[in-house]
Motif scaffolding. Structure first.
Motif, PDB file in Angstrom:
ATOM      1  N   LYS A 117      10.182 -33.020 -18.444  1.00 18.76           N
ATOM      2  CA  LYS A 117       9.158 -32.770 -19.453  1.00 18.76           C
ATOM      3  C   LYS A 117       9.800 -31.938 -20.562  1.00 18.76           C
ATOM      4  O   LYS A 117       9.607 -30.725 -20.670  1.00 18.76           O
ATOM      5  N   ARG A 136      -0.072 -28.732 -29.057  1.00 17.78           N
ATOM      6  CA  ARG A 136      -1.324 -29.312 -28.542  1.00 17.78           C
ATOM      7  C   ARG A 136      -1.141 -30.779 -28.187  1.00 17.78           C
ATOM      8  O   ARG A 136      -1.673 -31.266 -27.175  1.00 17.78           O
ATOM      9  N   ARG A 137      -0.388 -31.504 -29.017  1.00 22.20           N
ATOM     10  CA  ARG A 137      -0.154 -32.932 -28.758  1.00 22.20           C
ATOM     11  C   ARG A 137       0.602 -33.130 -27.449  1.00 22.20           C
ATOM     12  O   ARG A 137       0.243 -33.986 -26.632  1.00 22.20           O
ATOM     13  N   THR A 139       0.770 -30.976 -24.995  1.00 24.98           N
ATOM     14  CA  THR A 139      -0.078 -30.511 -23.893  1.00 24.98           C
ATOM     15  C   THR A 139      -0.987 -31.645 -23.419  1.00 24.98           C
ATOM     16  O   THR A 139      -1.178 -31.836 -22.211  1.00 24.98           O
ATOM     17  N   ARG A 140      -1.536 -32.399 -24.357  1.00 27.19           N
ATOM     18  CA  ARG A 140      -2.368 -33.556 -23.980  1.00 27.19           C
ATOM     19  C   ARG A 140      -1.528 -34.623 -23.286  1.00 27.19           C
ATOM     20  O   ARG A 140      -1.965 -35.240 -22.307  1.00 27.19           O
ATOM     21  N   TYR A 141      -0.324 -34.837 -23.787  1.00 26.88           N
ATOM     22  CA  TYR A 141       0.553 -35.875 -23.220  1.00 26.88           C
ATOM     23  C   TYR A 141       0.992 -35.522 -21.801  1.00 26.88           C
ATOM     24  O   TYR A 141       0.978 -36.356 -20.902  1.00 26.88           O
ATOM     25  N   TRP A 142       1.427 -34.269 -21.615  1.00 31.50           N
ATOM     26  CA  TRP A 142       1.904 -33.816 -20.306  1.00 31.50           C
ATOM     27  C   TRP A 142       0.773 -33.408 -19.363  1.00 31.50           C
ATOM     28  O   TRP A 142       0.982 -33.241 -18.177  1.00 31.50           O
ATOM     29  N   GLN A 143      -0.405 -33.200 -19.946  1.00 31.95           N
ATOM     30  CA  GLN A 143      -1.568 -32.679 -19.222  1.00 31.95           C
ATOM     31  C   GLN A 143      -1.324 -31.254 -18.728  1.00 31.95           C
ATOM     32  O   GLN A 143      -1.947 -30.796 -17.774  1.00 31.95           O
ATOM     33  N   GLU A 144      -0.444 -30.581 -19.368  1.00 33.82           N
ATOM     34  CA  GLU A 144      -0.198 -29.158 -19.160  1.00 33.82           C
ATOM     35  C   GLU A 144       0.623 -28.649 -20.347  1.00 33.82           C
ATOM     36  O   GLU A 144       1.386 -29.402 -20.947  1.00 33.82           O
TER      37      GLU A 144
END
Length: 217
Positions: A117, A136-137, A139-144
């Motif tokens: 990641k 933020r982008r 964070t949404r992609y990695w879900q963390e």
């Protein structure tokens, strides 16, 4: 908050994250902790970018990492990472003249890096808002969220302030604020003043960060 801290202590959970391959550094810094700003100061051509890439790869197998590179393109930065992982000289990778053995090593390194990641964000002069949007982008992609943000490096950034010192002070405070708002660690690379070369040990100190008083403070 006290209850949360006690629960963590009783469970034996550490509040910091230790990187791989930096045992001595980990013993001094206790790794990275949420909300902190760390600064690495080095002279010109002393390997600031290499250190930043090494830190990114030290933590990427453990937690999400985002690199903001102002000095290099994404391809150039990834070349340095592949060189570190494969043991093949970065100049050889850049010119594309690899032996079959070197090609195999780079391919194996690519497979390892591809599973991490790790996000490299290249921009000529990203604003605070752009960096926040990219975090933020991802964070949404990695879900963390990322746990480490590497910024390479301070003196390449600008905000159009009244003078350069105030400008860099504000940039430093911006990344400190980002660390707190996103619960991550910011690692800011910074160039040392030229007079460091005149010392016997040539070891930079906090006061040596070029044009920036916020780091010393």
């Amino acid at each position: 908050v006290c209850i949360e801290v006690m629960d963590r202590l009783e469970s034996g959970e550490a509040s910091s994250i230790m990187g791989l391959g930096f045992g001595r550094l980990n013993s001094v810094t206790s790794g990275i902790s949420p909300g902190h700003l760390h600064v690495a100061i080095g002279e010109t051509n002393m390997g600031k970018s290499h250190f930043g890439a090494a830190m990114a790869m030290s933590y990427a197998p453990i937690c999400p990492v985002m690199v903001v590179t102002v000095e290099m393109s994404r391809d150039e930065y990834m070349t340095r990472i592949l060189a570190r992982y494969s043991g093949v000289d970065s100049r050889v990778i850049q010119n594309g003249k690899l032996t079959q053995d070197e090609l195999g090593k780079v391919a194996a390194a690519m497979a390892k890096v591809g599973d991490l990641k790790l996000h490299i964000y290249a921009a000529s002069n990203p604003t605070d808002a752009q960096v926040r949007a990219e975090i933020r982008r991802m964070t949404r992609y990695w879900q963390e969220p990322p746990k480490l943000l590497v910024i390479d490096y301070l003196q390449y950034l600008g905000r159009g302030g009244r003078n350069r010192v105030e400008e860099l002070d504000q940039i430093t405070k911006d990344f400190k604020q980002i660390a707190g708002d996103f619960d991550l660690t910011s690692l800011l690379l910074s160039q040392a003043k030229r007079d460091v070369q005149e010392r016997k040990d040539r070891r930079p100190k906090k006061v040596d960060s070029r044009e920036c008083g916020a780091i010393e403070n």
